[in-house]
Scaffold this motif. Structure first.
Motif, PDB file in Angstrom:
ATOM      1  N   ASP A  13       0.873  -1.176   0.000  1.00  0.00           N
ATOM      2  CA  ASP A  13       0.000   0.000   0.000  1.00  0.00           C
ATOM      3  C   ASP A  13       0.913   1.229   0.000  1.00  0.00           C
ATOM      4  O   ASP A  13       1.361   1.683   1.045  1.00  0.00           O
ATOM      5  CB  ASP A  13      -0.889  -0.023   1.244  1.00  0.00           C
ATOM      6  CG  ASP A  13      -1.888   1.125   1.273  1.00  0.00           C
ATOM      7  OD1 ASP A  13      -1.689   2.116   0.539  1.00  0.00           O
ATOM      8  OD2 ASP A  13      -2.850   1.053   2.071  1.00  0.00           O
ATOM      9  N   THR A  14       1.196   1.753  -1.186  1.00  0.00           N
ATOM     10  CA  THR A  14       2.154   2.854  -1.292  1.00  0.00           C
ATOM     11  C   THR A  14       1.639   4.123  -0.626  1.00  0.00           C
ATOM     12  O   THR A  14       2.429   4.906  -0.091  1.00  0.00           O
ATOM     13  CB  THR A  14       2.504   3.129  -2.761  1.00  0.00           C
ATOM     14  OG1 THR A  14       1.307   3.359  -3.520  1.00  0.00           O
ATOM     15  CG2 THR A  14       3.244   1.941  -3.367  1.00  0.00           C
ATOM     16  N   ASP A  15       0.332   4.331  -0.641  1.00  0.00           N
ATOM     17  CA  ASP A  15      -0.223   5.516   0.041  1.00  0.00           C
ATOM     18  C   ASP A  15       0.061   5.451   1.535  1.00  0.00           C
ATOM     19  O   ASP A  15       0.407   6.466   2.159  1.00  0.00           O
ATOM     20  CB  ASP A  15      -1.728   5.621  -0.213  1.00  0.00           C
ATOM     21  CG  ASP A  15      -2.065   5.991  -1.643  1.00  0.00           C
ATOM     22  OD1 ASP A  15      -1.185   6.537  -2.332  1.00  0.00           O
ATOM     23  OD2 ASP A  15      -3.198   5.712  -2.078  1.00  0.00           O
ATOM     24  N   GLN A  16      -0.076   4.255   2.119  1.00  0.00           N
ATOM     25  CA  GLN A  16       0.182   4.108   3.546  1.00  0.00           C
ATOM     26  C   GLN A  16       1.664   4.295   3.853  1.00  0.00           C
ATOM     27  O   GLN A  16       2.028   4.911   4.862  1.00  0.00           O
ATOM     28  CB  GLN A  16      -0.282   2.729   4.040  1.00  0.00           C
ATOM     29  CG  GLN A  16      -0.124   2.527   5.545  1.00  0.00           C
ATOM     30  CD  GLN A  16      -0.904   3.547   6.351  1.00  0.00           C
ATOM     31  OE1 GLN A  16      -2.115   3.718   6.141  1.00  0.00           O
ATOM     32  NE2 GLN A  16      -0.237   4.237   7.276  1.00  0.00           N
ATOM     33  N   ILE A  17       2.525   3.781   2.983  1.00  0.00           N
ATOM     34  CA  ILE A  17       3.963   3.961   3.184  1.00  0.00           C
ATOM     35  C   ILE A  17       4.321   5.449   3.166  1.00  0.00           C
ATOM     36  O   ILE A  17       5.088   5.927   4.009  1.00  0.00           O
ATOM     37  CB  ILE A  17       4.766   3.202   2.108  1.00  0.00           C
ATOM     38  CG1 ILE A  17       4.608   1.691   2.298  1.00  0.00           C
ATOM     39  CG2 ILE A  17       6.248   3.587   2.161  1.00  0.00           C
ATOM     40  CD1 ILE A  17       5.185   0.868   1.159  1.00  0.00           C
ATOM     41  N   ILE A  18       3.743   6.180   2.227  1.00  0.00           N
ATOM     42  CA  ILE A  18       4.010   7.618   2.158  1.00  0.00           C
ATOM     43  C   ILE A  18       3.526   8.319   3.421  1.00  0.00           C
ATOM     44  O   ILE A  18       4.210   9.192   3.966  1.00  0.00           O
ATOM     45  CB  ILE A  18       3.350   8.241   0.906  1.00  0.00           C
ATOM     46  CG1 ILE A  18       3.940   7.648  -0.385  1.00  0.00           C
ATOM     47  CG2 ILE A  18       3.516   9.765   0.918  1.00  0.00           C
ATOM     48  CD1 ILE A  18       5.411   7.869  -0.565  1.00  0.00           C
ATOM     49  N   GLU A 250      11.962   6.011 -12.721  1.00  0.00           N
ATOM     50  CA  GLU A 250      12.286   4.701 -12.176  1.00  0.00           C
ATOM     51  C   GLU A 250      10.932   4.093 -11.832  1.00  0.00           C
ATOM     52  O   GLU A 250      10.227   4.610 -10.958  1.00  0.00           O
ATOM     53  CB  GLU A 250      13.134   4.819 -10.913  1.00  0.00           C
ATOM     54  CG  GLU A 250      14.542   5.334 -11.138  1.00  0.00           C
ATOM     55  CD  GLU A 250      15.289   5.469  -9.815  1.00  0.00           C
ATOM     56  OE1 GLU A 250      15.607   4.434  -9.194  1.00  0.00           O
ATOM     57  OE2 GLU A 250      15.538   6.624  -9.401  1.00  0.00           O
ATOM     58  N   PRO A 251      10.516   3.027 -12.492  1.00  0.00           N
ATOM     59  CA  PRO A 251       9.131   2.562 -12.328  1.00  0.00           C
ATOM     60  C   PRO A 251       8.769   2.145 -10.909  1.00  0.00           C
ATOM     61  O   PRO A 251       7.592   2.255 -10.525  1.00  0.00           O
ATOM     62  CB  PRO A 251       9.031   1.378 -13.299  1.00  0.00           C
ATOM     63  CG  PRO A 251      10.432   1.007 -13.629  1.00  0.00           C
ATOM     64  CD  PRO A 251      11.237   2.250 -13.511  1.00  0.00           C
ATOM     65  N   ILE A 252       9.726   1.684 -10.091  1.00  0.00           N
ATOM     66  CA  ILE A 252       9.378   1.312  -8.714  1.00  0.00           C
ATOM     67  C   ILE A 252       9.415   2.511  -7.771  1.00  0.00           C
ATOM     68  O   ILE A 252       9.007   2.417  -6.613  1.00  0.00           O
ATOM     69  CB  ILE A 252      10.275   0.179  -8.169  1.00  0.00           C
ATOM     70  CG1 ILE A 252      11.745   0.593  -8.137  1.00  0.00           C
ATOM     71  CG2 ILE A 252      10.073  -1.089  -8.965  1.00  0.00           C
ATOM     72  CD1 ILE A 252      12.655  -0.425  -7.467  1.00  0.00           C
ATOM     73  N   GLY A 253       9.907   3.660  -8.282  1.00  0.00           N
ATOM     74  CA  GLY A 253       9.983   4.865  -7.457  1.00  0.00           C
ATOM     75  C   GLY A 253      11.387   5.422  -7.447  1.00  0.00           C
ATOM     76  O   GLY A 253      12.362   4.681  -7.631  1.00  0.00           O
ATOM     77  N   PRO A 254      11.531   6.746  -7.259  1.00  0.00           N
ATOM     78  CA  PRO A 254      12.859   7.365  -7.294  1.00  0.00           C
ATOM     79  C   PRO A 254      13.800   6.774  -6.253  1.00  0.00           C
ATOM     80  O   PRO A 254      13.378   6.394  -5.166  1.00  0.00           O
ATOM     81  CB  PRO A 254      12.565   8.846  -7.017  1.00  0.00           C
ATOM     82  CG  PRO A 254      11.229   8.866  -6.358  1.00  0.00           C
ATOM     83  CD  PRO A 254      10.480   7.711  -6.921  1.00  0.00           C
ATOM     84  N   GLU A 255      15.084   6.726  -6.607  1.00  0.00           N
ATOM     85  CA  GLU A 255      16.119   6.146  -5.743  1.00  0.00           C
ATOM     86  C   GLU A 255      15.705   4.755  -5.258  1.00  0.00           C
ATOM     87  O   GLU A 255      15.709   4.443  -4.081  1.00  0.00           O
ATOM     88  CB  GLU A 255      16.422   7.064  -4.554  1.00  0.00           C
ATOM     89  CG  GLU A 255      17.373   8.204  -4.874  1.00  0.00           C
ATOM     90  CD  GLU A 255      18.820   7.739  -5.005  1.00  0.00           C
ATOM     91  OE1 GLU A 255      19.106   6.558  -4.771  1.00  0.00           O
ATOM     92  OE2 GLU A 255      19.675   8.593  -5.340  1.00  0.00           O
ATOM     93  N   SER A 256      15.351   3.909  -6.252  1.00  0.00           N
ATOM     94  CA  SER A 256      15.012   2.512  -5.967  1.00  0.00           C
ATOM     95  C   SER A 256      13.878   2.380  -4.961  1.00  0.00           C
ATOM     96  O   SER A 256      13.958   1.618  -3.996  1.00  0.00           O
ATOM     97  CB  SER A 256      16.246   1.750  -5.476  1.00  0.00           C
ATOM     98  OG  SER A 256      17.268   1.791  -6.444  1.00  0.00           O
ATOM     99  N   ALA A 257      12.821   3.147  -5.183  1.00  0.00           N
ATOM    100  CA  ALA A 257      11.592   3.091  -4.375  1.00  0.00           C
ATOM    101  C   ALA A 257      11.758   3.699  -2.997  1.00  0.00           C
ATOM    102  O   ALA A 257      11.035   3.356  -2.062  1.00  0.00           O
ATOM    103  CB  ALA A 257      11.056   1.662  -4.251  1.00  0.00           C
ATOM    104  N   ARG A 259      10.813   6.529  -2.415  1.00  0.00           N
ATOM    105  CA  ARG A 259       9.453   7.082  -2.348  1.00  0.00           C
ATOM    106  C   ARG A 259       8.635   6.246  -3.327  1.00  0.00           C
ATOM    107  O   ARG A 259       8.564   6.540  -4.515  1.00  0.00           O
ATOM    108  CB  ARG A 259       9.452   8.557  -2.741  1.00  0.00           C
ATOM    109  CG  ARG A 259       8.128   9.290  -2.513  1.00  0.00           C
ATOM    110  CD  ARG A 259       8.174  10.697  -3.068  1.00  0.00           C
ATOM    111  NE  ARG A 259       9.071  11.553  -2.326  1.00  0.00           N
ATOM    112  CZ  ARG A 259       8.706  12.388  -1.348  1.00  0.00           C
ATOM    113  NH1 ARG A 259       7.434  12.464  -1.008  1.00  0.00           N
ATOM    114  NH2 ARG A 259       9.592  13.133  -0.725  1.00  0.00           N
ATOM    115  N   PRO A 260       8.029   5.140  -2.867  1.00  0.00           N
ATOM    116  CA  PRO A 260       7.401   4.189  -3.792  1.00  0.00           C
ATOM    117  C   PRO A 260       6.207   4.768  -4.530  1.00  0.00           C
ATOM    118  O   PRO A 260       5.540   5.689  -4.053  1.00  0.00           O
ATOM    119  CB  PRO A 260       6.976   3.039  -2.872  1.00  0.00           C
ATOM    120  CG  PRO A 260       6.815   3.665  -1.530  1.00  0.00           C
ATOM    121  CD  PRO A 260       7.867   4.745  -1.458  1.00  0.00           C
ATOM    122  N   LEU A 261       5.949   4.210  -5.715  1.00  0.00           N
ATOM    123  CA  LEU A 261       4.890   4.702  -6.589  1.00  0.00           C
ATOM    124  C   LEU A 261       3.749   3.698  -6.673  1.00  0.00           C
ATOM    125  O   LEU A 261       3.961   2.486  -6.576  1.00  0.00           O
ATOM    126  CB  LEU A 261       5.437   4.929  -8.000  1.00  0.00           C
ATOM    127  CG  LEU A 261       6.618   5.882  -8.145  1.00  0.00           C
ATOM    128  CD1 LEU A 261       7.157   5.833  -9.571  1.00  0.00           C
ATOM    129  CD2 LEU A 261       6.213   7.304  -7.769  1.00  0.00           C
TER     130      LEU A 261
END
Length: 493
Positions: A13-18, A250-257, A259-261
């Protein structure tokens, strides 16, 4: 490729991680307590790493800073590693470590894989590392990548991901006739002049780009990761000033996720690129052949015009970089006329030691072995186990830390240094952000120091890569070592 063969068993859940990361940077700093840090320095580094300390001290006379690569830095001093084997690294003093750095990500099979090594040794016996002429493994590697990654109809090998990103910009401008380049804020696409903009954290512009003249960035902009409205605003604005040649992500998020997308965001970037006539470029230097044989793009179900490769396509050996994509775009990297007899504009692209027999045989063998051993899926499942263990320790000690993974790319954020962002509509906050990130960066180094003393090699004390060389038992042992460090963390006074 079957969905079950990807490294990602369940998308987080990327929203929760953010939200968790937003909360982390609002809180005071928790880190290794000062007495424990001093004990690690005294009892481990001073007593058990004496040869490393002596060599690094001497190396500073000949190498700026004492090391040749940023990843090699460690507080209180870099260690000298002499052996790599599977899940382990060994230093010059004979100390043994779990390798969660994995050379920055490429060794999905584990360090110094014997099958890959044997292929390289045989090549060296037969023909040498480089001739400057065509070798059969150039073809074999290109075909293997093309067969694995749906968007890659053609592939051109280079020496690094940095070179590949430079090349992609030139190809994009020729293919579209447009000028501007857009990238996600905080993403790292190598250290070439034009892409040294907005790196590490969103909004940095050229703050991290010492030595690069400001005018170089005239046609480079950044957009906020995860914000499609911001991307479209920049695309619309560029329509009035030369258009947008390409959009890098970067498809998984900047700097290797870091900040995940969300999956919807990645597909939204593809849609906007098509809408505004920009090439969609996926930088898969880390995620390529780590998330799956078809890359992160295969998992997300997107079809980029160009893909950037690095690291793993040479099996962890030197000469690791390349660019692949659709024929109608890749034609700008070839000589001669097209099928209609029309002359093609060729992008300036070189590299005397690109696609050496050594790098190609290592890369081809590694990719074949990754597929044969189902290494992406295995490494991802081990990462799930590692992160679950880290999350239990975080809860046990009531720490504000955030642990998550996108496949076998894992994060353990203790201070959230790279989750900050600079808002240029509020420039008065800049100095405070720089001061805050500097203090938190220092504590990242202290955490990395503690991990290393417990036999855990990480990337900057916050990022970890698993490989198929691990076993559940080894992961559990590593979790216990992380737990020992986390048990010594407290709110800093």
């Amino acid at each position: 490729m079957d969905k079950n063969n990807f490294a990602i068993t369940e998308y987080p859940d990327t929203d929760q991680i953010i939200r968790d990361l937003d909360s982390l940077i609002q809180k005071p700093i928790y880190s290794i307590n000062k007495d424990a840090l001093a004990e690690y320095e005294r009892e481990y580094y001073e007593k058990k790493c004496q040869k490393s300390k002596e060599m690094i001290s001497e190396a500073k006379n000949y190498i700026p800073g004492g090391v040749q690569h940023n990843l090699a830095f460690n507080y209180p001093f870099p260690l000298v590693f002499t052996k790599a084997e599977g899940a382990y690294l060994y230093d010059i003093d004979g100390n043994k470590y779990y390798d969660f750095l994995q050379a920055g990500g490429p060794t999905v099979l584990g360090s110094n894989d014997p099958v890959v090594r044997d292929a390289v040794v045989q090549l060296l016996k037969d023909g040498g590392p480089s001739t400057g002429l065509f070798h059969e493994y150039e073809y074999k590697l290109a075909k293997k990548i093309s067969d694995s990654v749906g968007s890659v109809e053609m592939f051109r090998m280079l020496n690094s991901g940095t070179e590949s990103c430079m090349c992609a910009i030139r190809v994009a401008r020729l293919a579209t006739g447009k000028k501007n380049v857009l990238k996600m804020g905080g993403a790292y696409h190598g250290w070439s002049d034009q892409l040294a903009w907005g790196i590490r954290i969103p909004g940095t512009r050229n703050i991290q780009s010492k030595g690069v003249p400001g005018y170089i960035f005239r046609h480079t902009q950044e957009f906020f990761p995860g914000d499609l409205d911001d991307l479209e605003k920049k695309l619309k604005r560029n329509e009035l000033d030369g258009g947008t040649a390409c959009v890098f992500i970067e498809p998984i998020g900047p700097e290797s996720a870091t900040r995940p997308l969300s999956k919807d965001f990645v597909k939204g970037v593809e849609r906007l690129c098509h809408q505004y006539g920009a090439l969609f470029i996926c930088d898969e230097v880390v995620s390529g052949f780590r998330i799956g044989m078809s890359g992160a793009q295969g998992y997300y179900g997107v079809d980029p015009d160009l893909t950037i490769f690095g690291k793993v396509i040479a099996g962890g050996y030197p000469g690791a970089g390349g660019i692949g994509g659709h024929k109608d775009v890749m034609k700008h990297l070839g000589a001669g006329l097209d099928s209609s007899g029309k002359k093609i504009k060729k992008a300036l692209c070189g590299g005397t030691l690109a696609a050496t027999p050594l790098s190609c045989v290592a890369g081809y063998t590694a990719l074949c072995e990754i597929e044969k051993r189902d290494a992406c899926r295995k490494a991802g499942e081990l990462a799930d186990r590692l992160v679950a263990g880290l999350q239990k320790s975080i809860e046990k000690y009531n720490l504000p830390f955030v642990a998550y993974n996108i496949g076998s790319v894992c994060h353990l954020h203790t201070v959230g240094t790279m989750h900050f962002a600079i808002d240029w509509t509020k420039p008065w906050k800049l100095l405070n952000i720089l001061k805050e990130t500097s203090a938190r960066q220092k504590e990242m180094e202290h955490m990395g120091c503690a991990y290393m003393a417990e036999g855990l090699v990480t990337l900057a004390g916050s990022r970890l890569y698993t490989s198929a060389a691990y076993t559940p038992e080894l992961i559990d042992d590593a979790i216990a070592k992380f737990d020992k460090v986390l048990s010594k963390c407290e709110l800093l006074k």
